[in-house]
Design an enzyme around this catalytic site. Structure first.
Site, PDB file in Angstrom:
ATOM      1  N   SER A 134       0.808  -1.067   0.138  1.00  0.00           N
ATOM      2  CA  SER A 134      -0.027   0.016   0.121  1.00  0.00           C
ATOM      3  C   SER A 134       0.965   1.127   0.153  1.00  0.00           C
ATOM      4  CB  SER A 134      -0.950  -0.078   1.036  1.00  0.00           C
ATOM      5  OG  SER A 134      -1.434   1.231   1.641  1.00  0.00           O
ATOM      6  N   TYR A 162      -2.635   0.030  10.171  1.00  0.00           N
ATOM      7  CA  TYR A 162      -3.010  -0.569   9.100  1.00  0.00           C
ATOM      8  C   TYR A 162      -1.772  -0.570   8.348  1.00  0.00           C
ATOM      9  CZ  TYR A 162      -3.987  -1.187   4.021  1.00  0.00           C
ATOM     10  OH  TYR A 162      -3.779  -1.332   2.568  1.00  0.00           O
ATOM     11  N   LYS A 182       1.435  -3.244   6.867  1.00  0.00           N
ATOM     12  CA  LYS A 182       2.024  -3.572   5.357  1.00  0.00           C
ATOM     13  C   LYS A 182       3.523  -3.210   5.579  1.00  0.00           C
ATOM     14  CE  LYS A 182      -2.040  -4.309   3.256  1.00  0.00           C
ATOM     15  NZ  LYS A 182      -2.344  -5.268   2.425  1.00  0.00           N
TER      16      LYS A 182
END
Length: 337
Positions: free
Chosen positions: A125, A149, A153
């Site tokens: 991402s 989040y 990643k």
């Protein structure tokens, strides 16, 4: 028969990639726990493609369930989509995100290694760039994360880099997505969020279709052309085709490579709202509210590496994105249910 295993294959990006893979001649197995997806998406992929897809319900943290898949099918490569993906929720449930995303990926890689499957395309991402100091953002930009989040990643990227350093025969592509939007042009598959959408485009579409009263625009005092946040929105079909190219690249290359998948163009929140309204001739009422913690002003890709290494670039326009989003939402007001 050899298969490509898609973890999270029934999700938004997974289902669109499944369709493009079978259209390109690959055989696909989806492994998905359906926590934020529907098997109906895969049924529709089969209808659109005329090809069958094996769908297995399971969780990537369950090594025994993964071993069953690798034991009963010849897997040549894995495209790893499975992961929780809501920035706001991740700040409330960090342990849940680290367990699912990070621990799940470690389990997946351990089982892959057991079965000598060492080709992996990972859904990373643009959040790994944090609040980038330069735009457009190249793959060489410093990495940091502003929420759990994004941190999950980034941790996975580090884990996969360490894995390749220890075992150079692995071939791994880290695909750093910018902001996926849109739907398949047929209107048969698209983004189907549980509950209140976390992403801009499905929220706009749900307001337009009458499911929600109005859109909240988080902040209009950023240093951008209209004060609202600027992002690189990429059509999900372009994104899916990037995965096909990444798999083809891994057939000839080992090592680990990070590649941005974006358009290289930034659009603001209000640009998206206005384009949606004008293209689709529907009203999208909105209100300006306070900024969200962890949000940044501007983020868009330097997309040249994907063109050089994969022979890939985004083809679809902003009009395609908003038209296909509306076609999906208006044809499926309640998603897949």
């Amino acid at each position: 028969m050899e298969y490509i295993l898609l973890t999270g294959g029934a999700g938004y990006i997974g289902s669109h990639t499944a369709l493009e893979l079978v259209n390109a001649g690959f055989n696909v197995i989806s492994f998905d726990n359906f926590s934020n997806s529907s098997n109906e998406a895969l049924n529709r992929v089969e209808q659109l493609s005329g090809k069958s897809i094996i769908s297995i319900e399971g969780d990537i943290r369950d090594a025994a369930a993964l071993r069953q898949v690798f034991t009963h099918h010849t897997i040549s490569a894995v495209v790893h989509f499975a992961g929780l993906k809501a920035v706001g929720e991740s700040t409330q449930l960090p342990l849940h995100y680290y367990d699912n995303n990070v621990a799940g990926t470690v389990t997946l890689c351990q089982v892959m290694r057991e079965f000598q499957v060492k080709k992996l395309v990972f859904s990373s991402s643009a959040t790994v760039y944090g609040d980038a100091k330069q735009v457009p953002i190249p793959e060489s930009a410093p990495r940091s994360a502003t929420n759990p989040y994004g941190q999950s990643k980034l941790m996975i990227e580090h884990i996969l880099e360490d894995l390749v350093a220890a075992e150079p025969d692995w071939g791994i592509t880290l695909l750093r997505y910018f902001n996926p939007v849109g739907a398949h042009a047929s209107g048969r598959i698209g983004e189907n969020p549980n509950g209140i959408p976390n992403n801009l485009m499905p929220f706009i579409a749900q307001v337009a279709v009458g499911k929600r009263e109005q859109l909240s625009v988080f902040g209009n005092d950023y240093a951008t052309h209209d004060g609202t946040g600027v992002r690189d929105y990429i059509h999900v079909v372009d994104l899916a085709l990037g995965h096909v190219k990444a798999l083809q690249y891994l057939t000839k290359n080992s090592g680990i490579t990070a590649i941005n998948l974006g358009t290289g163009i930034g659009y603001s929140v209000l640009d998206m709202v206005n384009a949606f309204s004008q293209t689709n001739k529907v009203a999208v009422p909105y209100q300006i509210v306070a900024r969200r913690p962890g949000d940044i002003a501007t983020c868009y890709a330097h997309p040249d590496k994907a063109a050089q290494l994969l022979g890939w670039q985004a083809e679809k326009t902003l009009e395609d994105m908003v038209r296909d989003s509306w076609h999906w939402q208006s044809s499926n007001p309640n998603g897949y249910s």
